[in-house]
Design an enzyme around this catalytic site. Structure first.
Site, PDB file in Angstrom:
ATOM      1  CE  LYS A 248     -77.749  13.733  34.750  1.00  0.00           C
ATOM      2  NZ  LYS A 248     -78.531  13.184  35.843  1.00  0.00           N
TER       3      LYS A 248
ATOM      4  N   GLY B  87     -79.149  12.010  41.102  1.00  0.00           N
ATOM      5  CA  GLY B  87     -79.452  13.369  41.542  1.00  0.00           C
ATOM      6  C   GLY B  87     -80.094  13.445  42.913  1.00  0.00           C
TER       7      GLY B  87
ATOM      8  CB  SER C  63     -75.565  10.222  44.253  1.00  0.00           C
ATOM      9  OG  SER C  63     -76.856  10.784  44.034  1.00  0.00           O
TER      10      SER C  63
HETATM   11  P1  13P Z   1     -75.897  12.397  39.386  1.00  0.00           P
HETATM   12  O1  13P Z   1     -74.406  12.086  39.469  1.00  0.00           O
HETATM   13  O2  13P Z   1     -76.179  13.865  39.423  1.00  0.00           O
HETATM   14  O3  13P Z   1     -76.666  11.590  40.366  1.00  0.00           O
HETATM   15  O4  13P Z   1     -76.367  11.927  37.918  1.00  0.00           O
HETATM   16  C1  13P Z   1     -76.049  10.646  37.473  1.00  0.00           C
HETATM   17  C2  13P Z   1     -76.384  10.546  36.031  1.00  0.00           C
HETATM   18  O5  13P Z   1     -77.549  10.531  35.666  1.00  0.00           O
HETATM   19  C3  13P Z   1     -75.287  10.485  35.063  1.00  0.00           C
HETATM   20  O6  13P Z   1     -75.747  10.167  33.803  1.00  0.00           O
END
Ligand code: 13P
Length: 250
Positions: A12, A174, A214
């Protein structure tokens, strides 16, 4: 049927340049490659070229997190499929929930990006998933139907085989709220059923479907043992060498 297994990290909008280099060097040093598994990192685009070259002789492939569908032009702030390729990336995330919900990307734009990626020989990883309110209203399958049919509109069967799908329920991203392996498995089976309607048994059986939302070292084992979960797309836990290695070396 033996399907491709893909273990991917989406960084990200995190990391400075030196942190990104440190992370990828740590991953390259600590990966215990399992036969038949593919490994991908999706760094922020300013670091894509450098991270791709650091991964060139490692099992890691790289991908961009987003791109525009035109080859070039007056589109300030966007990156093109040509640039993604030029940076050494072989994959592209398309339709991530943050693109859809923060930047209001539509199914039609997702479709154009999928087609542009295929034209340029970049493998699309198509992200789909429902909001919490949609799940609570029992709309999960209809949302998946709309997103998948929209993304694949006009895509030939031979090209459909090049696309992987990441099921990422928005309420699990997230938030620390992982879908149970059974919930993920059920959604993945629905996705395979939609793919069967669109392209038939062989494509439905072959499409790699990753789970994202997650994923952590302490829940990976339960997820990957499910029949229809062919890998994971990890956000937060892919940002640290130890936690990502604990997931991909499982
Ligand atoms: P998280 O693992 O932080 O929940 O994010 C998942 C995600 O959006 C991967 O592209």
């Amino acid at each position: 049927m033996k399907r491709r297994k893909i273990f991917a990290g989406n960084w990200k909008m995190f990391k400075t340049y030196s942190e990104a280099v440190e992370l990828v060097n740590g991953l390259n040093a600590g990966l215990k490659k399992t036969e038949g598994r593919e490994y991908v990192v999706f760094p922020p685009s300013p670091y894509l070229r450098e991270i791709s070259s650091l991964c060139a002789s490692s099992p890691f492939e790289t991908g961009a997190q987003n791109m525009y569908f035109e080859n070039q032009g007056a589109f300030t702030g966007e990156i093109s499929p040509v640039m993604v390729k030029d940076c050494g990336a072989s994959l592209i995330l398309i339709g991530h929930s943050e693109r859809r919900h923060v930047f209001h990307e539509t199914d039609e734009e997702v479709n154009k990006k999928v087609k542009a990626a295929i034209t340029h020989g970049i493998q699309p990883m198509l992200c789909v998933g429902e909001l919490l309110e949609e799940r609570e209203k029992g709309e999960t399958v209809s949302v998946l139907n709309r997103q998948i049919r929209g993304a694949y509109a006009g895509v030939e069967k031979s090209d459909a085989a090049k696309i992987s799908i990441a099921y990422e329920p928005v309420w699990a991203i997230g938030t620390g709220k992982v879908a149970t392996p059974e919930m993920a498995e059920e959604a993945h089976m629905s996705i395979r059923a939609i793919m069967k309607e669109l392209y038939g048994d062989d494509i439905a059986a072959a499409v790699p479907i990753l789970y994202g939302g997650s994923v952590k070292p302490d829940n990976i084992a339960g997820l990957v043992k499910m029949e229809n979960i062919d890998g994971v797309l990890v956000g937060g836990a892919s940002l640290e060498v130890k936690s990502f290695l604990d997931i991909i070396n499982v």
